[in-house]
Design a protein around this motif. Structure first.
Motif, PDB file in Angstrom:
ATOM      1  N   LEU A 151      45.212  46.306  34.144  1.00  0.00           N
ATOM      2  CA  LEU A 151      45.226  44.699  34.368  1.00  0.00           C
ATOM      3  C   LEU A 151      44.723  44.196  35.816  1.00  0.00           C
ATOM      4  CD1 LEU A 151      49.011  44.269  33.333  1.00  0.00           C
ATOM      5  CD2 LEU A 151      47.094  43.341  32.120  1.00  0.00           C
ATOM      6  N   ILE A 152      44.715  45.119  36.729  1.00  0.00           N
ATOM      7  CA  ILE A 152      44.243  44.763  38.088  1.00  0.00           C
ATOM      8  C   ILE A 152      42.813  44.399  38.045  1.00  0.00           C
ATOM      9  CG2 ILE A 152      43.716  45.619  40.382  1.00  0.00           C
ATOM     10  CD1 ILE A 152      46.537  46.861  40.384  1.00  0.00           C
ATOM     11  N   LEU A 153      41.968  45.544  37.542  1.00  0.00           N
ATOM     12  CA  LEU A 153      40.413  45.627  37.314  1.00  0.00           C
ATOM     13  C   LEU A 153      40.190  44.344  36.550  1.00  0.00           C
ATOM     14  CD1 LEU A 153      39.607  49.149  36.831  1.00  0.00           C
ATOM     15  CD2 LEU A 153      39.417  47.703  38.738  1.00  0.00           C
ATOM     16  N   TRP A 206      37.861  41.757  38.187  1.00  0.00           N
ATOM     17  CA  TRP A 206      36.474  41.589  37.672  1.00  0.00           C
ATOM     18  C   TRP A 206      36.103  40.514  36.851  1.00  0.00           C
ATOM     19  CZ3 TRP A 206      35.250  47.803  36.447  1.00  0.00           C
ATOM     20  CH2 TRP A 206      34.845  48.369  37.578  1.00  0.00           C
ATOM     21  N   TRP A 207      36.947  40.148  36.017  1.00  0.00           N
ATOM     22  CA  TRP A 207      36.481  38.819  35.233  1.00  0.00           C
ATOM     23  C   TRP A 207      37.534  37.557  35.269  1.00  0.00           C
ATOM     24  CZ3 TRP A 207      36.616  43.965  33.389  1.00  0.00           C
ATOM     25  CH2 TRP A 207      35.458  44.654  33.061  1.00  0.00           C
ATOM     26  N   VAL A 208      38.571  37.919  35.207  1.00  0.00           N
ATOM     27  CA  VAL A 208      39.487  36.612  35.088  1.00  0.00           C
ATOM     28  C   VAL A 208      39.276  35.949  36.491  1.00  0.00           C
ATOM     29  CG1 VAL A 208      41.831  35.845  35.025  1.00  0.00           C
ATOM     30  CG2 VAL A 208      41.315  37.787  33.698  1.00  0.00           C
ATOM     31  N   SER A 209      39.538  36.285  37.656  1.00  0.00           N
ATOM     32  CA  SER A 209      39.622  35.332  38.992  1.00  0.00           C
ATOM     33  C   SER A 209      38.053  34.915  39.032  1.00  0.00           C
ATOM     34  CB  SER A 209      40.117  36.455  40.098  1.00  0.00           C
ATOM     35  OG  SER A 209      39.854  35.656  41.102  1.00  0.00           O
ATOM     36  N   PHE A 216      29.758  39.101  35.190  1.00  0.00           N
ATOM     37  CA  PHE A 216      30.818  39.761  35.894  1.00  0.00           C
ATOM     38  C   PHE A 216      30.981  41.365  35.327  1.00  0.00           C
ATOM     39  CE2 PHE A 216      32.134  35.247  36.304  1.00  0.00           C
ATOM     40  CZ  PHE A 216      31.686  35.083  37.689  1.00  0.00           C
ATOM     41  N   PRO A 217      31.414  42.197  36.124  1.00  0.00           N
ATOM     42  CA  PRO A 217      31.621  42.071  37.569  1.00  0.00           C
ATOM     43  C   PRO A 217      30.465  42.140  38.604  1.00  0.00           C
ATOM     44  CG  PRO A 217      32.081  44.404  36.754  1.00  0.00           C
ATOM     45  CD  PRO A 217      31.778  43.694  35.727  1.00  0.00           C
TER      46      PRO A 217
END
Length: 507
Positions: A23-25, A29-32, A52-53
């Motif tokens: 979830l963090i990655l 790496w993609w959502v933010s 990305f990333p």
């Protein structure tokens, strides 16, 4: 219930950890970055599509080996920044590109830079966090990287150390070190070795000068710091890294650990020097060095002193040495200019009883033109980075808070729209009647940055440049060596890939 012999509770914990890590990655790496990318597009900014990333890192690496097709020797932008040169053709002088998940607003348009800078007070500018973290082993929280109110405090403490009285006291150190180098060159020339790599020689000289003017040192400690800083620079900036990619430093663990180790070794060397000076505050002959002046202020912590000394040691020798190196190359290419400058030096020395002091140096008008033109064609600091601490509204566009900015100094210094058709020619006379060299926009010439964060040590650099060049041109003539290969490159600073071998003849 067990899995591969592990208790069920441990299996559940491991599964939860893996799920949380994914979830963090996924977010980092993609959502933010995807959300930020869309926000910047809504604000009116376009640029090459990121993947990305990695963002645009892959494209930048693929374009690194592209060489300039220009016949002009000094037309270097497409050689040192091939990806920016390529993207400018599609997106103009302002666009957004990505280092990993970090967006950068690329600016090679001085009018936009002027409008943005008038909207932002100096302490509301910051350095991109991604660079502060990446370059921490080299600069720590020194003046180059420190932020906000801390930057104001550091600036007010450090700036007085570079006043004319203190600079005057440092001039004799510069002359003495330069004359020692001249003696070495003369001995080498006497045995028939006329080819000298002036880049390595001048960088070593500048390292010795800055060690003496900062610490009053001329010994193995100074060389130890210099050697480790050089190794750290090579480690940080001469490798394929993943700056801006979350957790990217773990992709190059060996390089990351090496940089960290070198940074710690430099810190320990500087700490030992500072502690020794505190125990014996005024050793003979070093009352006017920078460390003594900062200790007298007694307003910086020991950690802050270490970071400031580290910053000045690197910045103070690198930029001046490279400015001198590029100047010697340009003068070797342009013999008429070299002869004219030498004639001016001889005249001014005669008028000042052959004493090199501030008054004599300030009378070298042609040297100032040459210096300004060398800084234009080959700016040692080829870019300036900033980060907006608040939203900036400009020309109907919004530069969102936290946006990184990359100001391409090389592009602006070589832009025919700003400098005319001869933008890539060496013409010191362009500075004869205009401090901006006839540039059509005052923000188009930025050899030492701009605004409140302009280089605090520039007057020291000017004085060192003039002293060293005065002494060298008084003793030698310089010509291009057949072994010289013109290949400027970026390694934090703008430097020659293969050194600068010149044929040196005594006068």
């Amino acid at each position: 219930m067990e899995f591969l012999g592990l208790p069920a509770t441990l299996v559940a914990l491991l599964a939860s950890f893996c799920f949380l890590l994914i979830l963090i990655l996924t977010y980092a790496w993609w959502v933010s970055p995807f959300l930020t990318h869309n926000k910047l597009k809504r604000c009116g900014f376009v640029g090459p599509n990121p993947s990305f990333p990695l963002g645009n890192i892959k494209e930048m690496k693929n374009n690194k080996n592209i060489k300039s097709s220009s016949a002009s020797t000094h037309d270097i932008h497409s050689q040192v920044f091939p990806y920016f040169s390529f993207w400018q053709k599609s997106y103009g002088k302002v666009f957004v590109y990505w280092l990993g998940t970090e967006p950068f607003l690329y600016i090679a348009e001085p009018e936009l830079l002027k409008r943005i800078s008038t909207e932002v007070m100096a302490k509301r500018w910051g350095k991109p966090s991604v660079f502060r973290n990446d370059r921490d082993p080299m600069f720590g929280s020194g003046l180059v990287m420190v932020e906000g109110n801390d930057w104001v405090r550091h600036r007010h403490i450090v700036a007085p150390a570079f006043n004319p009285i203190n600079l005057k006291a440092m001039a004799s150190v510069m002359s003495e070190s330069t004359n020692e180098m001249i003696s070495r060159w003369s001995s080498q020339i006497k045995i028939g070795k006329h080819e000298i790599n002036v880049e390595s020689e001048v960088i070593t000289l500048a390292g010795e000068i800055i060690a003496r003017t900062i610490f009053g040192l001329k010994d193995e400690s100074a060389r130890g710091i210099f050697n480790r800083l050089s190794a750290l620079q090579m480690t940080l900036f001469n490798t394929n890294r993943y700056v801006g990619v979350p957790f990217g430093k773990y992709f190059k663990v060996k390089k990351t650990l090496k940089a960290k180790k070198l940074g710690e070794e430099i810190d320990q060397l500087l700490l030992s020097i500072i502690e020794a000076r505190k125990a014996s505050p005024k050793p003979k002959g070093s009352q006017n060095d920078l460390l003594c002046l900062l200790l007298q202020e007694n307003k910086l912590t020991t950690r802050e002193l270490v970071d400031e000394c580290k910053t000045f040691f690197f910045g103070g020798h690198e930029t001046t040495a490279l400015s001198l190196t590029w100047t010697l190359l340009l003068l070797a290419m342009h013999q008429d200019c070299q002869n004219q400058l030498r004639h001016e030096i001889q005249q001014r020395l005669a008028q000042h009883n052959h004493v090199i002091d501030l008054a004599m140096l300030s009378s070298l008008t042609k040297m100032k033109w040459v210096m300004n033109e060398a800084l234009r064609l080959y700016p040692p600091s080829p870019n300036v980075q900033r980060q907006a601490r608040d939203d900036i509204q400009i020309d109907g566009l919004t530069v969102p808070k936290g946006t990184n900015m990359w100001i391409d100094v090389v592009a602006m210094h070589h832009d025919p729209e700003l400098w005319g058709h001869d933008a890539n020619e060496f013409k010191p006379e362009r500075f004869m009647e205009d401090v901006n060299g006839g540039c059509k926009h005052k923000m188009g010439y930025l050899p030492f940055g701009f605004g409140g964060r302009m280089c605090v040590g520039r007057n020291l650099a000017f004085m060192e440049y003039k002293i060293v060049l005065t002494l060298l041109l008084s003793k030698f003539s310089f010509n291009i060596s057949p072994t010289y290969r013109h290949s400027p490159t970026i390694m934090l600073s703008l430097r020659p890939t293969h050194g600068v071998p010149l044929i040196v003849q005594p006068l």
